[in-house]
Design an enzyme around this catalytic site. Structure first.
Site, PDB file in Angstrom:
ATOM      1  N   THR A  24      34.743  38.052  -7.274  1.00 17.95           N
ATOM      2  CA  THR A  24      35.658  39.066  -7.789  1.00 17.95           C
ATOM      3  C   THR A  24      37.086  38.744  -7.372  1.00 17.95           C
ATOM      4  O   THR A  24      37.309  38.116  -6.318  1.00 17.95           O
ATOM      5  CB  THR A  24      35.277  40.461  -7.253  1.00 17.95           C
ATOM      6  N   ASP A  25      38.054  39.197  -8.161  1.00 18.13           N
ATOM      7  CA  ASP A  25      39.453  39.006  -7.773  1.00 18.13           C
ATOM      8  C   ASP A  25      39.823  39.856  -6.565  1.00 18.13           C
ATOM      9  O   ASP A  25      40.867  39.636  -5.933  1.00 18.13           O
ATOM     10  CB  ASP A  25      40.394  39.301  -8.943  1.00 18.13           C
ATOM     11  N   GLU A  26      38.966  40.808  -6.203  1.00 22.12           N
ATOM     12  CA  GLU A  26      39.266  41.677  -5.063  1.00 22.12           C
ATOM     13  C   GLU A  26      39.274  40.930  -3.730  1.00 22.12           C
ATOM     14  O   GLU A  26      39.787  41.444  -2.737  1.00 22.12           O
ATOM     15  CB  GLU A  26      38.297  42.855  -5.017  1.00 22.12           C
ATOM     16  N   TYR A  52      33.473  46.200   0.708  1.00 20.72           N
ATOM     17  CA  TYR A  52      32.936  45.500  -0.462  1.00 20.72           C
ATOM     18  C   TYR A  52      33.591  44.140  -0.643  1.00 20.72           C
ATOM     19  O   TYR A  52      32.908  43.105  -0.720  1.00 20.72           O
ATOM     20  CB  TYR A  52      33.127  46.336  -1.726  1.00 20.72           C
ATOM     21  N   LYS A  90      32.086  40.195  -0.305  1.00 19.29           N
ATOM     22  CA  LYS A  90      32.131  39.185  -1.374  1.00 19.29           C
ATOM     23  C   LYS A  90      32.887  37.932  -0.918  1.00 19.29           C
ATOM     24  O   LYS A  90      32.486  36.806  -1.230  1.00 19.29           O
ATOM     25  CB  LYS A  90      32.787  39.770  -2.625  1.00 19.29           C
TER      26      LYS A  90
END
Length: 339
Positions: free
Chosen positions: A125-127, A153, A157
């Protein structure tokens, strides 16, 4: 070619399964999913009886079960969508995210090492990059942007990504990673922004928006993401990370207002609520690498995609109403109790 898709009863994973079965009718697709709260087997109802498709209810942390499945199927490619992915839930209980997103990923890669595969692909994810300032529209996340997480979260990741790259360097496992911007489209779980706003609009319920809704996200229609993953697992360079984004940044409040307009609902339904802890302000992906290396481009504009998404939710009310009521959790038992 046999492809194991973990988390395939979720939003992006199910769309990827539909895409692969349609594009590669000679492939065997095996879906592994634990069917947690966000996994909905009814999403896969149209393909459950396909001769080249298999569903297996299984936790990716279950080493014995995962090894048994690999031994039975001898997969060529593994695409790992399986993850706990809701930021608010990770703030409430980080441990579940650490277990599934990190330990589960390691179990899958150990199975890949033991039974041999030609590609393990990690859906990230870009997060993992943290966020960008709103007043610097010239800044974008690239594959070289340092990891700088904001929630349990995203930390889980990022940890999984580091673990994936370590398996490549230490064991020579053939891996790739993709980091995508926010997806939207059919079968999106109704707790997420766009489907939540659609469902609440249709029910004339309040539309809860964090803070003032000024957070900016880069949105990508889910089928465009599926095409990107397809290109990466077949043509992407081993050991590489690919950012996938649509250069389609929008404020949350503007998206909510657009949904109100499309559904002819009053903006007075919008209710501003206390902002999320550590809420990232802006995500923006630079997808130059996947453009240049693999020729990928998003094909669906946001204007097209949001209309298609709204129409899908209008045409498939039973699907999301069963989720809201909780009845979707009984679908597995109904389907498999007599098998």
């Amino acid at each position: 070619m046999t492809v194991i898709v973990t988390g395939g009863a979720g939003f992006i994973g199910s769309n990827f399964i539909f895409y692969m079965l349609d594009k590669y009718p000679d492939y065997r697709i095996v879906c592994l999913d634990k069917l947690t709260y966000a996994g909905n087997l009814s999403t896969l109802s149209t393909v459950l009886d396909r001769s080249n498709f298999r569903f297996e209810k299984l936790d990716i942390c279950d080493r014995e079960g995962v090894y048994k499945l690999f031994e039975e199927e001898s997969p060529d490619i593994v695409v790992n969508f399986a993850a706990e992915s809701h930021v608010d839930r990770s703030i409430e209980d980080p441990s579940v995210f650490l277990n599934t997103n990190i330990i589960g990923t390691s179990v899958l890669m150990d199975a890949c090492r033991k039974y041999g595969i030609i590609r393990f692909h990690q859906i990230s994810t870009d997060e993992v990059y943290g966020d960008l300032p709103i007043d610097r529209p010239d800044l974008f996340f690239t594959e070289q942007t340092p990891l700088h997480t904001s929630s349990p979260y995203s930390a889980s990741k990022a940890s999984a990504d580091l673990l994936v790259m370590s398996y490549h360097r230490t064991y020579g496992l053939p891996v790739t990673i993709s980091r995508c911007s926010n997806n939207y489209g059919p079968y999106h779980f109704p707790e997420k922004l766009i489907p939540l706003m659609i469902a609440n609009c249709l029910s004339n319920k309040p539309l809860p928006v964090y803070g003032q809704g000024l957070n900016i996200r880069d949105w990508l229609y889910v089928e465009d993401h599926c095409r990107a993953v397809d290109l990466i697992i077949h043509k992407g360079r081993v050991g590489e990370v690919y950012n996938v984004g649509g250069h389609n940044e929008m404020m949350n409040i503007d998206i909510v207002k657009l949904i109100c307009k499309e559904l002819n609902k009053p903006e007075s339904l919008i209710t501003f609520v206390t902002d999320r802890k550590g809420h990232d302000m802006r995500y923006a992906i630079d997808p130059t690498k996947i453009y240049n290396e693999l020729g990928w481009r998003p094909e669906t504009s946001f204007e097209q995609g949001i209309k298609k998404t709204i129409n899908w939710y209008l045409d498939n009310r039973t699907w999301w109403e069963e989720i809201i009521s909780g009845d979707y959790k009984n679908y597995y038992d109904r389907m498999y109790s007599n098998r």
